[in-house]
Design a protein around this motif. Structure first.
Motif, PDB file in Angstrom:
ATOM      1  N   ILE A 193       0.842  -1.191   0.000  1.00  0.00           N
ATOM      2  CA  ILE A 193       0.000   0.000   0.000  1.00  0.00           C
ATOM      3  C   ILE A 193       0.885   1.252   0.000  1.00  0.00           C
ATOM      4  CG2 ILE A 193      -1.619   1.356   1.395  1.00  0.00           C
ATOM      5  CD1 ILE A 193      -2.989  -0.967   0.055  1.00  0.00           C
ATOM      6  N   ASP A 194       0.546   2.188  -0.879  1.00  0.00           N
ATOM      7  CA  ASP A 194       1.256   3.464  -0.950  1.00  0.00           C
ATOM      8  C   ASP A 194       0.565   4.446  -0.010  1.00  0.00           C
ATOM      9  OD1 ASP A 194       2.315   5.935  -1.553  1.00  0.00           O
ATOM     10  OD2 ASP A 194       2.034   5.776  -3.718  1.00  0.00           O
ATOM     11  N   PRO A 195       1.257   4.928   1.022  1.00  0.00           N
ATOM     12  CA  PRO A 195       0.587   5.820   1.979  1.00  0.00           C
ATOM     13  C   PRO A 195       0.059   7.099   1.353  1.00  0.00           C
ATOM     14  CG  PRO A 195       2.970   5.782   2.336  1.00  0.00           C
ATOM     15  CD  PRO A 195       2.667   4.678   1.377  1.00  0.00           C
ATOM     16  N   ALA A 196       0.630   7.523   0.220  1.00  0.00           N
ATOM     17  CA  ALA A 196       0.206   8.768  -0.413  1.00  0.00           C
ATOM     18  C   ALA A 196      -0.953   8.574  -1.387  1.00  0.00           C
ATOM     19  CB  ALA A 196       1.391   9.401  -1.149  1.00  0.00           C
ATOM     20  N   ALA A 197      -1.312   7.334  -1.680  1.00  0.00           N
ATOM     21  CA  ALA A 197      -2.396   7.045  -2.629  1.00  0.00           C
ATOM     22  C   ALA A 197      -3.721   6.904  -1.902  1.00  0.00           C
ATOM     23  CB  ALA A 197      -2.075   5.775  -3.415  1.00  0.00           C
ATOM     24  N   ARG A 198      -4.788   6.701  -2.685  1.00  0.00           N
ATOM     25  CA  ARG A 198      -6.109   6.453  -2.121  1.00  0.00           C
ATOM     26  C   ARG A 198      -6.628   5.120  -2.653  1.00  0.00           C
ATOM     27  NH1 ARG A 198      -8.020  10.908   0.517  1.00  0.00           N
ATOM     28  NH2 ARG A 198     -10.120  10.079   0.601  1.00  0.00           N
ATOM     29  N   TYR A 199      -7.443   4.439  -1.821  1.00  0.00           N
ATOM     30  CA  TYR A 199      -7.875   3.087  -2.156  1.00  0.00           C
ATOM     31  C   TYR A 199      -9.328   2.879  -1.798  1.00  0.00           C
ATOM     32  CZ  TYR A 199      -2.868   1.938  -2.419  1.00  0.00           C
ATOM     33  OH  TYR A 199      -1.525   1.907  -2.749  1.00  0.00           O
ATOM     34  N   ARG A 200     -10.002   2.048  -2.602  1.00  0.00           N
ATOM     35  CA  ARG A 200     -11.276   1.430  -2.242  1.00  0.00           C
ATOM     36  C   ARG A 200     -10.990   0.015  -1.789  1.00  0.00           C
ATOM     37  NH1 ARG A 200     -15.891   3.618  -4.654  1.00  0.00           N
ATOM     38  NH2 ARG A 200     -16.979   2.215  -3.239  1.00  0.00           N
ATOM     39  N   LEU A 201     -11.895  -0.579  -1.024  1.00  0.00           N
ATOM     40  CA  LEU A 201     -11.752  -1.969  -0.612  1.00  0.00           C
ATOM     41  C   LEU A 201     -12.792  -2.819  -1.315  1.00  0.00           C
ATOM     42  CD1 LEU A 201     -11.063  -1.794   3.245  1.00  0.00           C
ATOM     43  CD2 LEU A 201      -9.429  -2.164   1.400  1.00  0.00           C
ATOM     44  N   ASP A 202     -12.331  -3.797  -2.064  1.00  0.00           N
ATOM     45  CA  ASP A 202     -13.184  -4.766  -2.728  1.00  0.00           C
ATOM     46  C   ASP A 202     -13.197  -6.025  -1.869  1.00  0.00           C
ATOM     47  OD1 ASP A 202     -13.868  -7.074  -4.405  1.00  0.00           O
ATOM     48  OD2 ASP A 202     -13.785  -5.699  -6.098  1.00  0.00           O
ATOM     49  N   ALA A 203     -14.382  -6.447  -1.428  1.00  0.00           N
ATOM     50  CA  ALA A 203     -14.482  -7.577  -0.490  1.00  0.00           C
ATOM     51  C   ALA A 203     -13.900  -8.864  -1.048  1.00  0.00           C
ATOM     52  CB  ALA A 203     -15.942  -7.793  -0.095  1.00  0.00           C
ATOM     53  N   GLU A 204     -13.886  -9.013  -2.375  1.00  0.00           N
ATOM     54  CA  GLU A 204     -13.374 -10.226  -2.987  1.00  0.00           C
ATOM     55  C   GLU A 204     -11.918 -10.090  -3.448  1.00  0.00           C
ATOM     56  OE1 GLU A 204     -14.998 -12.956  -2.971  1.00  0.00           O
ATOM     57  OE2 GLU A 204     -16.933 -12.178  -2.302  1.00  0.00           O
ATOM     58  N   HIS A 205     -11.537  -8.894  -3.831  1.00  0.00           N
ATOM     59  CA  HIS A 205     -10.211  -8.694  -4.423  1.00  0.00           C
ATOM     60  C   HIS A 205      -9.214  -8.085  -3.445  1.00  0.00           C
ATOM     61  CE1 HIS A 205      -7.269  -7.810  -7.599  1.00  0.00           C
ATOM     62  NE2 HIS A 205      -7.165  -6.599  -7.087  1.00  0.00           N
ATOM     63  N   GLY A 206      -9.679  -7.226  -2.571  1.00  0.00           N
ATOM     64  CA  GLY A 206      -8.785  -6.490  -1.691  1.00  0.00           C
ATOM     65  C   GLY A 206      -8.741  -5.022  -2.066  1.00  0.00           C
ATOM     66  N   ALA A 207      -7.700  -4.327  -1.646  1.00  0.00           N
ATOM     67  CA  ALA A 207      -7.588  -2.894  -1.906  1.00  0.00           C
ATOM     68  C   ALA A 207      -7.337  -2.635  -3.391  1.00  0.00           C
ATOM     69  CB  ALA A 207      -6.462  -2.298  -1.074  1.00  0.00           C
ATOM     70  N   ARG A 208      -8.064  -1.652  -3.926  1.00  0.00           N
ATOM     71  CA  ARG A 208      -7.881  -1.223  -5.316  1.00  0.00           C
ATOM     72  C   ARG A 208      -7.529   0.271  -5.303  1.00  0.00           C
ATOM     73  NH1 ARG A 208      -9.841  -4.697  -9.284  1.00  0.00           N
ATOM     74  NH2 ARG A 208     -11.255  -6.364  -8.574  1.00  0.00           N
ATOM     75  N   ARG A 209      -6.432   0.578  -5.934  1.00  0.00           N
ATOM     76  CA  ARG A 209      -6.002   1.974  -5.958  1.00  0.00           C
ATOM     77  C   ARG A 209      -6.938   2.798  -6.831  1.00  0.00           C
ATOM     78  NH1 ARG A 209       0.258   4.000  -6.436  1.00  0.00           N
ATOM     79  NH2 ARG A 209      -0.147   6.247  -6.398  1.00  0.00           N
ATOM     80  N   VAL A 210      -7.267   4.004  -6.363  1.00  0.00           N
ATOM     81  CA  VAL A 210      -8.143   4.914  -7.082  1.00  0.00           C
ATOM     82  C   VAL A 210      -7.281   5.976  -7.749  1.00  0.00           C
ATOM     83  CG1 VAL A 210      -9.976   6.620  -6.846  1.00  0.00           C
ATOM     84  CG2 VAL A 210     -10.059   4.510  -5.505  1.00  0.00           C
TER      85      VAL A 210
END
Length: 253
Positions: free
Chosen positions: A157-174
């Protein structure tokens, strides 16, 4: 099956016929159980009825021959936490999450201790962070957890980025502002704090609440939580982590 002195926490009670209660508990050895407490509404059963209040830690005796166990006795182990304001709604939320997500008679390692821990923290400052930790740990205990410090492809995870959480896939960068995606995301910094069990920055708590709710909603299915309807937006509980709980405000609940 017979239960004798079984430790449990009361999650929910409702009336059944004129004098009885249906009680849902989280037990130490069996996970979530449904109990039928017959005749508990009579004046002579006041002590037993008092022990069957939500959040109460009890030891109970019961006999189970079908889906529900018939309660034969129960006593309070300690005094339930005295909650006020937002903490009352948070307690309702915690109980409802366990009630909806934990299957009956399917114990999960650590779930009983996890409930005991969050119960003890509901009256303390930092209610928003308390709930986010509980959501994370509940998902982990039930086998729904994600790699909180890596994205769905295994990248850190990049602390400077933003993410959504997909219950099946995991974190997805926005990457884009399309459809307000970034407004529904959490900072990478917040996810790393969650993974390390370190108190996030105050500004990161609302985003963390939003992405965890997305994961919980996936596992809950189309029927949401009554507590979400009551509070309309749990963002009120994601305020300053050291701020005292505020009393409920009907206009925003």
């Amino acid at each position: 099956m017979r239960y004798t002195g079984e430790p449990a926490f009361v999650l929910h009670t409702r009336r059944w016929r004129e004098t009885s209660l249906l009680v849902e508990v989280l037990s130490l050895s069996q996970g979530r159980l449904g109990l039928l407490a017959r005749g508990v509404q009579s004046p002579r059963r006041h002590a037993l009825r008092a022990a069957l209040q939500p959040l109460q830690h009890i030891r109970f005796d019961a006999v189970q021959r079908g889906e529900l166990a018939t309660l034969t006795g129960a006593e309070a182990v300690d005094r339930a936490p005295a909650l006020t304001g937002d903490a009352v709604l948070a307690g309702f939320y915690v109980n409802e999450l366990v009630l909806r997500l934990a299957p009956r008679q399917d114990p999960h390692a650590g779930l009983f201790d996890l409930y005991a821990e969050v119960r003890g923290r509901l009256a303390a400052p930092g209610l928003g962070w308390t709930l986010r930790r509980f959501e994370r740990d509940l998902l982990d205990a039930l086998g729904f957890g994600l790699g909180w410090d890596t994205d769905g492809d295994g990248a850190p995870i990049d602390p400077a980025a933003r993410y959504r959480l997909d219950a099946e896939h995991g974190a997805r960068r926005v990457f884009s502002e399309r459809d307000g995606e970034r407004g529904r995301a959490a900072t990478g910094r917040a996810l790393l704090a969650l993974a390390a069990d370190e108190t996030p920055e105050v500004d990161d708590l609302p985003g963390l609440r939003r992405v965890l709710r997305d994961v919980l909603a996936h596992h809950l299915g189309p029927r949401g939580l009554k507590s979400w309807e009551l509070m309309a937006d749990l963002g009120r509980l994601a305020g300053p982590v050291n701020a005292p709980a505020r009393p409920p405000h009907p206009a925003t609940d």
